[in-house]
Design a protein around this motif. Structure first.
Motif, PDB file in Angstrom:
ATOM      1  N   ASN A 149       0.811  -1.224   0.000  1.00 37.96           N
ATOM      2  CA  ASN A 149       0.000   0.000   0.000  1.00 37.96           C
ATOM      3  C   ASN A 149       0.839   1.267   0.000  1.00 37.96           C
ATOM      4  OD1 ASN A 149       0.922  -0.639   2.626  1.00 37.96           O
ATOM      5  ND2 ASN A 149      -0.462   0.897   3.469  1.00 37.96           N
ATOM      6  N   ILE A 153      -3.036   5.098  -3.962  1.00 40.29           N
ATOM      7  CA  ILE A 153      -3.832   6.317  -3.868  1.00 40.29           C
ATOM      8  C   ILE A 153      -5.292   5.921  -3.682  1.00 40.29           C
ATOM      9  CG2 ILE A 153      -2.204   7.713  -5.201  1.00 40.29           C
ATOM     10  CD1 ILE A 153      -4.041   7.326  -7.629  1.00 40.29           C
ATOM     11  N   ASN A 154      -6.090   6.871  -3.256  1.00 40.16           N
ATOM     12  CA  ASN A 154      -7.477   6.590  -2.914  1.00 40.16           C
ATOM     13  C   ASN A 154      -8.194   5.820  -4.020  1.00 40.16           C
ATOM     14  OD1 ASN A 154      -9.759   6.663  -1.325  1.00 40.16           O
ATOM     15  ND2 ASN A 154     -10.468   8.606  -2.176  1.00 40.16           N
ATOM     16  N   LYS A 155      -8.864   4.742  -3.632  1.00 40.08           N
ATOM     17  CA  LYS A 155      -9.696   3.893  -4.480  1.00 40.08           C
ATOM     18  C   LYS A 155      -8.918   2.943  -5.384  1.00 40.08           C
ATOM     19  CE  LYS A 155     -13.862   6.596  -4.193  1.00 40.08           C
ATOM     20  NZ  LYS A 155     -15.022   7.185  -4.818  1.00 40.08           N
ATOM     21  N   VAL A 159      -4.980   0.252  -1.530  1.00 42.16           N
ATOM     22  CA  VAL A 159      -4.858   1.369  -0.580  1.00 42.16           C
ATOM     23  C   VAL A 159      -5.053   0.933   0.868  1.00 42.16           C
ATOM     24  CG1 VAL A 159      -7.275   2.163  -0.636  1.00 42.16           C
ATOM     25  CG2 VAL A 159      -5.412   3.828  -0.313  1.00 42.16           C
ATOM     26  N   ASP A 160      -5.852  -0.112   1.118  1.00 45.45           N
ATOM     27  CA  ASP A 160      -6.106  -0.502   2.505  1.00 45.45           C
ATOM     28  C   ASP A 160      -5.368  -1.796   2.819  1.00 45.45           C
ATOM     29  OD1 ASP A 160      -7.031  -0.849   5.027  1.00 45.45           O
ATOM     30  OD2 ASP A 160      -9.167  -0.665   4.521  1.00 45.45           O
TER      31      ASP A 160
END
Ligand code: FE2
Length: 211
Positions: A149, A153-155, A159-160
């Motif tokens: 990660n 970047i977001n989405k 990312v998680d």
């Protein structure tokens, strides 16, 4: 392997299975009673996991759960595309987590799949002065590719680095045994009760991929 044109391929996914078992209430009540009885004769059910395989018992709750676990394994194999005969055995053990009990990050060596069936989950209320990000009674699974990660970047799908859930009684979760997971502390005076299991394959040479 030839490439498809204009295609995005999912490489190396991690399969995670969850199912809320139908009509779980009565067999689960019987299992809670059984686990509490077993608890009286063991030092600790979780650490004595090698010698309390309650799914070997002929007991109405245990018979029901054995059938549910076997069906979940069949569902899992179908969903990943394994369409040939596989033989396995179930090694199960019970867990009673009392206030403060947790299970630090670990995986389950020498197993193919691992899972947990949840019998009883306390609903803890946060008390003032405690960190707001506590997740008592939850279970967290970690991306098996450490650090993946770090540039996400977001989405985007990386990312998680963790997947955290608060199970409900009646939920059965199952995952590849290599997946690291952490059981958060129980912060309630009520017990958190579950039955964990490993699916151990009985080896056959036809499991090997063709060369
Ligand atoms: Fe575990």
């Amino acid at each position: 392997m030839s490439l498809q044109q204009n295609h995005v391929t999912d490489l190396w996914p991690t399969k995670f299975y969850n199912r809320h078992l139908p009509e779980f209430e009565e067999p689960t009540r019987l299992l809670i009673k059984l686990v509490r009885e077993m608890d009286k004769t063991h030092r600790n059910l979780t650490t004595d996991y090698r010698d309390n395989n309650l799914l070997n018992l002929d007991h109405p709750g245990a018979n029901w759960l054995r059938q549910q676990v076997n069906q979940s394994v069949i569902d899992y194999f179908q969903s990943v595309g394994i369409d040939y005969a596989v033989n396995w055995q179930i090694h199960a053990w019970a867990n009673i987590n009392r206030r403060g009990d947790y299970h630090d990050a670990h995986n389950h060596p020498r197993s193919y799949l691992s899972g947990t069936y949840y019998l009883k989950i306390p609903r803890s209320r946060k008390t003032s002065g405690q960190r707001p990000d506590l997740r008592p009674g939850h279970i967290t699974f970690y991306d098996p590719r450490p650090g993946i990660n770090m540039n996400s970047i977001n989405k985007d799908p990386y990312v998680d680095p963790e997947h955290t859930v608060l199970p409900n009684p009646g939920d059965l979760l199952m995952w590849p045994a290599f997946l690291n997971h952490f059981v958060h502390p129980n912060l309630s005076d009520e017990t958190r009760i579950s039955i964990s299991f490993n699916i151990i394959l009985k080896w056959s040479d036809h499991y090997l991929p063709s060369q």
